[in-house]
Design a protein around this motif. Sequence first.
Motif, PDB file in Angstrom:
ATOM      1  N   ALA A   9       0.839  -1.210   0.000  1.00 55.65           N
ATOM      2  CA  ALA A   9       0.000   0.000   0.000  1.00 55.65           C
ATOM      3  C   ALA A   9       0.872   1.258   0.000  1.00 55.65           C
ATOM      4  CB  ALA A   9      -0.924  -0.015   1.222  1.00 55.65           C
ATOM      5  N   PHE A  10       1.973   1.204   0.737  1.00 57.48           N
ATOM      6  CA  PHE A  10       2.869   2.360   0.793  1.00 57.48           C
ATOM      7  C   PHE A  10       3.461   2.661  -0.578  1.00 57.48           C
ATOM      8  CE2 PHE A  10       7.205   4.001   1.125  1.00 57.48           C
ATOM      9  CZ  PHE A  10       6.986   5.180   1.812  1.00 57.48           C
ATOM     10  N   ILE A  11       4.001   1.642  -1.256  1.00 64.82           N
ATOM     11  CA  ILE A  11       4.640   1.934  -2.544  1.00 64.82           C
ATOM     12  C   ILE A  11       3.599   2.348  -3.593  1.00 64.82           C
ATOM     13  CG2 ILE A  11       6.754   0.631  -2.138  1.00 64.82           C
ATOM     14  CD1 ILE A  11       5.709  -1.672  -3.667  1.00 64.82           C
ATOM     15  N   GLN A  12       2.390   1.825  -3.474  1.00 69.01           N
ATOM     16  CA  GLN A  12       1.340   2.281  -4.395  1.00 69.01           C
ATOM     17  C   GLN A  12       1.009   3.757  -4.138  1.00 69.01           C
ATOM     18  OE1 GLN A  12      -1.509  -0.851  -3.519  1.00 69.01           O
ATOM     19  NE2 GLN A  12      -1.043  -1.893  -5.452  1.00 69.01           N
ATOM     20  N   SER A  13       0.846   4.109  -2.860  1.00 70.61           N
ATOM     21  CA  SER A  13       0.513   5.504  -2.531  1.00 70.61           C
ATOM     22  C   SER A  13       1.653   6.439  -2.910  1.00 70.61           C
ATOM     23  CB  SER A  13       0.215   5.637  -1.036  1.00 70.61           C
ATOM     24  OG  SER A  13      -0.914   4.884  -0.706  1.00 70.61           O
ATOM     25  N   PHE A  14       2.891   5.991  -2.664  1.00 72.01           N
ATOM     26  CA  PHE A  14       4.022   6.865  -2.965  1.00 72.01           C
ATOM     27  C   PHE A  14       4.202   7.038  -4.472  1.00 72.01           C
ATOM     28  CE2 PHE A  14       7.675   9.306  -2.110  1.00 72.01           C
ATOM     29  CZ  PHE A  14       7.621   9.633  -0.775  1.00 72.01           C
ATOM     30  N   THR A  15       3.884   6.010  -5.237  1.00 68.17           N
ATOM     31  CA  THR A  15       3.952   6.128  -6.696  1.00 68.17           C
ATOM     32  C   THR A  15       2.937   7.152  -7.182  1.00 68.17           C
ATOM     33  OG1 THR A  15       4.679   3.826  -6.880  1.00 68.17           O
ATOM     34  CG2 THR A  15       3.793   4.852  -8.878  1.00 68.17           C
ATOM     35  N   LEU A  35       2.542   9.207   4.857  1.00 65.05           N
ATOM     36  CA  LEU A  35       2.583   7.836   4.332  1.00 65.05           C
ATOM     37  C   LEU A  35       3.672   7.030   5.033  1.00 65.05           C
ATOM     38  CD1 LEU A  35       2.249   8.579   0.487  1.00 65.05           C
ATOM     39  CD2 LEU A  35       0.437   7.871   2.075  1.00 65.05           C
ATOM     40  N   LEU A  36       4.839   7.657   5.227  1.00 60.43           N
ATOM     41  CA  LEU A  36       5.938   6.956   5.903  1.00 60.43           C
ATOM     42  C   LEU A  36       5.596   6.712   7.372  1.00 60.43           C
ATOM     43  CD1 LEU A  36       8.757   5.730   5.835  1.00 60.43           C
ATOM     44  CD2 LEU A  36       9.709   8.036   6.159  1.00 60.43           C
ATOM     45  N   ARG A  37       4.969   7.693   8.015  1.00 58.94           N
ATOM     46  CA  ARG A  37       4.572   7.505   9.424  1.00 58.94           C
ATOM     47  C   ARG A  37       3.605   6.324   9.572  1.00 58.94           C
ATOM     48  NH1 ARG A  37       6.123  11.140  13.114  1.00 58.94           N
ATOM     49  NH2 ARG A  37       6.958  13.105  12.319  1.00 58.94           N
ATOM     50  N   LEU A  63      14.471  -2.098  -0.626  1.00 62.99           N
ATOM     51  CA  LEU A  63      13.170  -2.767  -0.538  1.00 62.99           C
ATOM     52  C   LEU A  63      12.342  -2.551  -1.799  1.00 62.99           C
ATOM     53  CD1 LEU A  63      12.186  -1.794   3.129  1.00 62.99           C
ATOM     54  CD2 LEU A  63      13.440  -3.825   2.338  1.00 62.99           C
ATOM     55  N   TRP A  64      12.558  -1.399  -2.448  1.00 56.48           N
ATOM     56  CA  TRP A  64      11.788  -1.095  -3.649  1.00 56.48           C
ATOM     57  C   TRP A  64      12.459   0.067  -4.380  1.00 56.48           C
ATOM     58  CZ3 TRP A  64       8.151  -3.316  -6.426  1.00 56.48           C
ATOM     59  CH2 TRP A  64       7.466  -2.563  -7.393  1.00 56.48           C
ATOM     60  N   CYS A  65      12.501  -0.009  -5.702  1.00 53.05           N
ATOM     61  CA  CYS A  65      12.880   1.168  -6.487  1.00 53.05           C
ATOM     62  C   CYS A  65      11.825   1.378  -7.555  1.00 53.05           C
ATOM     63  CB  CYS A  65      14.263   0.996  -7.124  1.00 53.05           C
ATOM     64  SG  CYS A  65      14.807   2.505  -7.971  1.00 53.05           S
ATOM     65  N   ASP A  66      11.318   2.596  -7.599  1.00 53.87           N
ATOM     66  CA  ASP A  66      10.369   2.976  -8.642  1.00 53.87           C
ATOM     67  C   ASP A  66      10.984   2.637 -10.004  1.00 53.87           C
ATOM     68  OD1 ASP A  66       8.160   4.599  -9.848  1.00 53.87           O
ATOM     69  OD2 ASP A  66       9.857   5.865 -10.437  1.00 53.87           O
ATOM     70  N   PRO A  67      10.211   2.054 -10.925  1.00 50.48           N
ATOM     71  CA  PRO A  67      10.775   1.680 -12.224  1.00 50.48           C
ATOM     72  C   PRO A  67      11.405   2.846 -12.978  1.00 50.48           C
ATOM     73  CG  PRO A  67       8.624   0.660 -11.929  1.00 50.48           C
ATOM     74  CD  PRO A  67       8.821   1.600 -10.771  1.00 50.48           C
ATOM     75  N   LEU A  68      10.929   4.068 -12.705  1.00 50.46           N
ATOM     76  CA  LEU A  68      11.518   5.245 -13.354  1.00 50.46           C
ATOM     77  C   LEU A  68      12.528   5.939 -12.441  1.00 50.46           C
ATOM     78  CD1 LEU A  68       8.320   6.680 -15.111  1.00 50.46           C
ATOM     79  CD2 LEU A  68      10.026   5.065 -15.989  1.00 50.46           C
ATOM     80  N   GLU A  69      12.877   5.257 -11.324  1.00 48.66           N
ATOM     81  CA  GLU A  69      13.898   5.737 -10.379  1.00 48.66           C
ATOM     82  C   GLU A  69      13.558   7.111  -9.800  1.00 48.66           C
ATOM     83  OE1 GLU A  69      18.046   3.890 -11.385  1.00 48.66           O
ATOM     84  OE2 GLU A  69      17.213   4.679 -13.259  1.00 48.66           O
ATOM     85  N   ARG A  70      12.242   7.378  -9.653  1.00 50.69           N
ATOM     86  CA  ARG A  70      11.821   8.633  -9.048  1.00 50.69           C
ATOM     87  C   ARG A  70      11.894   8.565  -7.526  1.00 50.69           C
ATOM     88  NH1 ARG A  70       6.210   8.741 -12.221  1.00 50.69           N
ATOM     89  NH2 ARG A  70       6.392   6.607 -11.412  1.00 50.69           N
ATOM     90  N   PHE A  71      11.864   7.346  -6.954  1.00 45.79           N
ATOM     91  CA  PHE A  71      12.078   7.182  -5.509  1.00 45.79           C
ATOM     92  C   PHE A  71      12.537   5.755  -5.236  1.00 45.79           C
ATOM     93  CE2 PHE A  71       8.459   4.611  -3.930  1.00 45.79           C
ATOM     94  CZ  PHE A  71       7.608   4.635  -5.026  1.00 45.79           C
ATOM     95  N   SER A  72      13.184   5.597  -4.091  1.00 47.66           N
ATOM     96  CA  SER A  72      13.588   4.261  -3.644  1.00 47.66           C
ATOM     97  C   SER A  72      13.314   4.153  -2.152  1.00 47.66           C
ATOM     98  CB  SER A  72      15.059   3.993  -3.966  1.00 47.66           C
ATOM     99  OG  SER A  72      15.887   5.004  -3.436  1.00 47.66           O
TER     100      SER A  72
END
Length: 201
Positions: A9-15, A35-37, A63-72
């Motif tokens: 859910a976090f990586i979906q929201s952050f994307t 979201l991080l909290r 743990l995760w890298c956005d496919p476009l490397e906008r966040f990790s």
Amino acid sequence: MTDLTRFRAFIQSFTRLVESAGGHEAQLFAEGEPLLRELIADDDWLPEVFATAARDRYQQYLLWCDPLERFSVVSFVWAPGQRTPIHDHTVWGMVGVLRGAERCEEFSRDPSTGNLVAGKVHPLPAGSVDRVSPRIGDIHRVSNALPDRPSVSIHVYGANVGTLQRHVFDPATGAAAPFVSGYSNASLPNPWLPAGGRPPA
Ligand code: FE
């Protein structure tokens, strides 16, 4: 077996957030910090292999890298006595403490001499979130505040942070040296694994 629903859910929201905010740092902090909290509010999702300390140095597990490397998203694990070098980031970042407690020492550089100037030292208890960026202050040293057990924090950065060309600084002279952090792990957690474990073979 951990349940990665919360992480998914976090990586979906952050994307969605990086889609809407682009490079707007104030919006990323304002909407990303809650979201991080929420992610670090419960310590029930991080697989143990990504929370395991090593004897020789602190670990940083991608743990995760956005496919476009906008966040990790990276888990940092410090054994007692371990700490980072004094370093910069060059992009926005947030540090959320999941387990234990950490200590952050802030630094800046004297623009005329290049010397490091020590700033605030603040504790980071579990559940707290700290921010860094070239705009608000980008140089620090982070250590495990606990003498008897590991501490774990979840970091989010505005790039594929392990590949960034960054700097570490000599505490005595302020001299900067190039630094690429890399990652401690060769494989990633699977956020798509159904809750409760592996599907039947
Ligand atoms: Fe840092």
